[in-house]
Structure formats: structure tokens, C-alpha cells
Design an enzyme around this catalytic site. Structure first.
Site, short mmCIF file in Angstrom:
data_model
loop_
_atom_site.label_atom_id
_atom_site.label_comp_id
_atom_site.label_asym_id
_atom_site.label_seq_id
_atom_site.Cartn_x
_atom_site.Cartn_y
_atom_site.Cartn_z
N ILE A 86 0.86 -1.19 0.00
CA ILE A 86 0.00 0.00 0.00
C ILE A 86 0.89 1.24 0.00
CG2 ILE A 86 -1.81 1.28 1.20
CD1 ILE A 86 -2.72 -1.40 2.39
N GLU A 87 0.69 2.11 -0.97
CA GLU A 87 1.50 3.31 -1.10
C GLU A 87 1.28 4.19 0.13
OE1 GLU A 87 2.48 7.08 -1.42
OE2 GLU A 87 0.40 6.77 -2.06
N SER A 88 2.39 4.71 0.69
CA SER A 88 2.33 5.31 2.02
C SER A 88 1.55 6.63 2.07
CB SER A 88 3.74 5.53 2.56
OG SER A 88 4.48 6.38 1.71
N LYS A 89 1.64 7.46 1.03
CA LYS A 89 0.87 8.72 1.07
C LYS A 89 -0.62 8.44 1.03
CE LYS A 89 0.36 13.29 -1.03
NZ LYS A 89 0.83 14.23 -2.07
N CYS A 186 12.60 7.42 -2.18
CA CYS A 186 11.27 7.07 -2.66
C CYS A 186 11.31 6.79 -4.17
CB CYS A 186 10.29 8.20 -2.36
SG CYS A 186 8.65 7.95 -3.11
N ASP A 193 14.71 8.17 2.35
CA ASP A 193 14.14 7.26 3.35
C ASP A 193 15.31 6.75 4.20
OD1 ASP A 193 11.47 7.39 2.39
OD2 ASP A 193 11.97 5.95 0.82
N HIS A 225 10.42 0.87 0.62
CA HIS A 225 11.04 0.18 1.76
C HIS A 225 10.96 -1.34 1.62
CE1 HIS A 225 9.88 4.16 3.09
NE2 HIS A 225 10.39 4.01 4.30
N GLU A 226 9.74 -1.83 1.35
CA GLU A 226 9.53 -3.27 1.28
C GLU A 226 10.40 -3.90 0.19
OE1 GLU A 226 5.41 -1.29 1.99
OE2 GLU A 226 7.30 -0.82 0.96
N ARG A 254 7.56 9.05 7.99
CA ARG A 254 7.20 10.20 7.15
C ARG A 254 5.69 10.28 7.14
NH1 ARG A 254 8.46 10.64 1.61
NH2 ARG A 254 9.82 8.87 1.28
N GLY A 255 5.16 11.49 7.34
CA GLY A 255 3.72 11.66 7.34
C GLY A 255 3.03 10.90 8.47
#
Length: 279
Positions: A86-89, A186, A193, A225-226, A254-255
Site C-alpha cells: 500500500i503506497e504510504s501517502k 522514494c 528514506d 522500503h519493502e 514520514r507523514g
């Protein structure tokens, strides 16, 4: 309806978005793991590892049934054998959509989060939310193992280079090595990161200087990251042939979100989600 997985370039990363404060599960943006796994030669039908992505949400808030704001720290565990990350933003935007949403109980909140994230990931996601009365129990601890960062090495390469990894096949050991020098960028925006990584293995003894140069080689590499952790796992497995291998990275947030991928062919996933000092 399950969100449709798409490419990273179609995600909200790097784009101006409006923040919604009413619940909206459609904000979640799944990305197929297969694309990057194909790149590193990992067969999704026969993964060389088991794993989990442990996320921490520090900015979770919602309204109770009477409209009073509530806050919590959430832990999300997304299985590595799920077809999507799942994309973090999008994850952050989704969590923010609870800010002005009334939820009758903590159990209802956790169930809704688990349902939506499982639909996006394509696998069963577990969710637990810690309330303020339990915040004092939160701990900070560093990853256990021998840190190799003090090695006096020269570095002139800042891209992943598995060819430099070496191991002594005449010396079989079981050890855990750690580094705080993991940095990648990213995949879409190029933003840095920062992470720490723990590598536990049984097998031919790794050359520590070569390993440190290899890890520093991610410094200008663009990947989620993954995907970085899976690349580290598969590169070490192929180059050094350990009988058992576990790679665990903890990234700074982040966020309001941190991501902590864990991959192993030998161990059970960590039961805790203890943050490091930098987290």
C-alpha cells in the site's frame, strides 16, 4: 469494492491533493508487489521468504459517538505474501479521512481499518490501536546485534551492487549484524528514506566490510522500503548461500507513518513493534 492495484506513477505521490476528513476507503492506493519481484527474480508462487510489513500510525484520530476527538497509535501488519503493498501517502490520506468521522467503539474502528487494508493489500491485515492510557508503556530500543558501522572503509559506489558481497565458506557461523547507515529514496519522488537494518543468518561468514559497502550502496537507489528489504534478502541469499537468513529494517517515519519490513526463511515474525531512537 476492492481498490484496483496500479503503478506507482499513478499514485498520489508527488502530487497536490486535498485532505479529506470524512471516511473514504477509496483513498487507499495498492501497488502490485509482482513488478519489483520480477525485477529481482523472485517467483511470487514460491517466495524464498516469509514476511510481514509492520507499519506504525502515529497520527490516528477519530470522533467518538458523541463527537469527542479520540487519538491512538496504530500497528498494522501486512503479510508479505499479499499481492499488493500500500503506497504510504495514500495510507496517510486514508487515515486522515477518519479525523471528522464518528466511530461508535474502538472495536468498530479496528474492524473497519482491517477490512479496508485487507481489501487493498489482497491479504489479511491485522490492526491494533493503542490508546493514550497505554502510551507510557511505549519503549525505545536499538536492534540487537553487532553493529558494523564503525568499520573504516572507503566508499565510492552508491548503487546496489550484490557482486561485492562475499562469505567465507570454510567458516560457518550464526550471527546478527546491524547497520544504521541504510538510506534509500522514494521510488516516485526521490525523497530520502532513512533506516536501520538487522541481518541474522547461519551459514558461511559474511565479509563485514563488503556487507557494509553493499548496504551503503542503496544510498542513491530509488525503491520502496519493502522492495529494498526483499532485494537485500535475495542478494545475500544468492551471493553468500546462508542456510538461514532474516532481514529486518526499521525506517524513520514520514507523514506520521513508519514502515518496518521483515523477511525470513528461518524465524517467526517479531511479536513486538519496538521503535528505535531515530523513530
Amino acid at each position: 469494492m476492492k481498490p484496483q492495484a496500479m503503478s506507482p506513477e499513478q499514485s498520489p505521490l508527488g502530487k497536490t491533493v486535498s485532505y479529506q476528513d470524512q471516511y473514504d476507503a477509496s483513498l487507499l492506493f495498492p501497488i502490485p508487489r509482482k513488478m519489483k519481484r520480477d525485477e529481482i527474480g523472485v517467483n511470487e508462487q514460491a517466495l524464498p521468504f516469509a514476511g510481514v510489513d509492520i507499519w506504525t500510525g502515529f497520527e490516528l484520530s477519530w470522533l467518538n459517538a458523541r463527537g469527542k476527538p479520540q487519538v491512538g497509535i496504530a500497528t498494522f501488519r501486512i503479510p508479505a505474501d499479499s499481492p499488493n503493498l500500500i503506497e504510504s501517502k495514500s495510507f496517510k490520506l486514508y487515515l486522515n479521512s477518519y479525523n471528522q468521522t464518528r466511530i461508535a467503539s474502538l472495536e468498530e474502528l479496528q474492524a473497519q481499518l482491517a477490512l479496508d487494508l485487507s481489501n487493498a493489500a489482497g491479504g489479511a491485515v491485522s490492526v491494533s490501536v493503542q490508546l493514550p492510557q497505554d502510551f507510557a508503556a511505549e519503549r525505545i530500543a536499538e536492534l540487537a546485534g553487532d553493529y558494523i558501522d564503525a568499520l573504516d572503509i572507503a566508499v565510492d559506489n552508491y548503487a546496489p551492487c550484490p557482486e561485492i558481497l562475499r562469505a567465507d565458506s570454510s567458516h560457518i557461523v550464526s550471527e546478527t549484524l546491524c547497520s544504521n547507515l541504510l538510506k534509500s529514496n522514494c521510488l516516485v519522488t526521490g525523497q530520502p528514506d532513512w533506516g536501520s537494518v538487522q541481518i541474522s543468518y547461519t551459514g558461511p561468514q559474511l565479509d563485514r566490510e563488503a556487507l557494509l559497502r553493499y548496504l551503503i550502496g542503496f544510498r542513491q537507489h530509488n525503491e520502496f522500503h519493502e522492495q529494498c528489504v526483499e532485494r537485500i534478502f535475495t542478494d545475500i541469499l544468492r551471493a553468500c548461500a546462508p542456510q538461514q537468513l532474516t532481514v529486518y529494517a526499521r525506517y524513520t517515519r514520514r507523514g506520521g507513518l513508519d514502515i518496518n519490513p521483515w523477511r525470513s526463511n528461518a524465524a517467526e515474525p517479531p511479536q513486538h513493534n519496538t521503535r528505535t531512537a531515530r523513530q
